[in-house]
Design an enzyme around this catalytic site. Sequence first.
Site: not given
Length: 297
Positions: A145, A169, A239, A242, A265, A274
């Site tokens: 990210r 994150k 993004h 990404r 994730h 995806y």
Amino acid sequence: MKNVNSYLEYLKFQKNYSDYTITSYKTDMIEYLEYLDRESIDYKDVVYSDIRFYLMYLKEECNDSNSSIDRKLSALRGFYKYLANENIIKSNIFSLVSGPKREKKLPRYFEYNELEELFDACDLNTPLGIRDRLILEMLYATGIRVGELVNIKVKDIDKSVRKILILGKGNKERIVEYGDYCEEVLGLYLNEAYSKLNINDSDYLFLNKNGGVLTERGVRYILDQIIKKTSLNKNISPHMIRHSFATHLLNEGCDLLTVQKLLGHESISATQVYTHVSTDRLKEVYYNSFPRAKKDD
């Protein structure tokens, strides 16, 4: 407003939200408070019907998409939860409100030849051009990210094994790898450009023209300038690169669990979006390659 500022500080220092997310939340809350002011409603006294009218206002007068409305609801839901926890209000009225059904959109991505055109648009004869090329190469090589990118320090990179320690994150760490192309540009940047940009003796890898730490907004601006030098008629964002990383991996046969780990994730459901792109690619290959997929005219 005092409580809004306190909430934003809470998001930054307690929840570790990115500057970009905090800025978006601030914009959403200012819009909401301005609406309440026009309607002569105190934000502490909002009732369920007030919220429904506000949602109608966003949809019918502002022409917001469902996804935009859902994001704004998320910001306000978190704000009112914070107010309730701080005993500023009795309860979180927004916990009763569900957002509109979000439109399902496939992630936008670049084809590989388009990425090559982006890479070639960077001038490797200047320190800033080398930096810009490394931004592209590293985003694509790792799928990280933009917030993770700008927080990389030189010491986080183990060049001997081509790995980078990433702070993701929620302050969760993970290791990402990079390949030959990224390694080559990284070496060029560290050997020829970094010392010229690092006039303030920074620990961070990506710096702006004044020697300060590059921000997420700064990266977005750089990407906007790069794509203007190409023939590509697309918008660009970190993004989107990404998305390209994940899509290209799946199209080349990488399994979904591995892509999940590479992207950082928490849940496989976040990665499954995806597969729709990959399925479209498989369908294209099937119809173009299988001899009895379609009849000749």
